[in-house]
Design an enzyme around this catalytic site. Structure first.
Site: not given
Ligand code: NI
Length: 181
Positions: A103, A145-146
């Site tokens: 990330c 994830h986003e």
């Molecule tokens: Ni991220």
């Protein structure tokens, strides 16, 4: 083009729940400028995706995909460039997969994160056209994830096995393009 600073883990703004984009904001200069800043920031960092809260904007906007291989994830499938606004994710089946994630807000690290294997995602693009896709694997992982960023969730908060968490250059010494993440 404006490249914004990316907030890093520890900043309380990354833990906030983002607000939906109101109908009136579609087609606005506010939205187009936000998206331009997100694309430029993501491209400059070779990100697989970026969520608005990562540049300090608490709105339900994510961008991901590039249509070409990502140097940070060279073996990953190509994902079409996507703007996703006000997303809704629905799990399909009970499959789960665990794989490495990084990330831009957690620079220098990777961890093994369990995710739904398959899901449907719905939302809108920047022209308020509906998006409705069913995806699996890496594409499904990136979306989860986003969209987690919109709920104030960072991937380490999803991890179950912290023996599978480490510095990218230690875990993957053969990867060359890890200097900035
Ligand atoms: Ni991220």
């Amino acid at each position: 083009m404006p490249v914004r600073d990316i907030l890093r883990m520890g900043d309380p703004r990354l833990l906030q729940t983002a607000s939906p984009v109101p109908d009136s904001a579609f087609g606005s200069s506010w939205l187009s400028e936000l998206l331009q800043a997100m694309y430029d920031t993501m491209a400059a960092a070779n990100g697989a995706g970026l969520a608005a809260p990562q540049i300090g904007v608490s709105s339900q906007v994510v961008v991901f995909g590039s249509g070409q291989p990502n140097p940070r994830y060279p073996s990953a499938p190509v994902i079409p460039p996507t703007v996703l606004i006000n997303p809704v994710l629905t799990r399909i089946g009970d499959g789960e997969e665990t794989d490495w994630e990084g990330c831009l807000s957690v620079p220098g690290l990777r961890g093994q994160v369990p995710r739904w294997q398959r899901l449907r995602y719905q939302g809108f693009d920047e022209h308020r056209q509906p998006i409705d896709r069913t995806v699996d694997g890496f594409h499904a992982r990136v979306v989860q994830h986003e969209c987690d960023h919109l709920q104030g969730v960072l991937y380490p908060m999803r991890m179950r096995d912290f023996t599978q968490f480490g510095f990218t250059d230690v875990l993957f010494p053969a990867l060359t393009d890890t200097a900035d993440d």
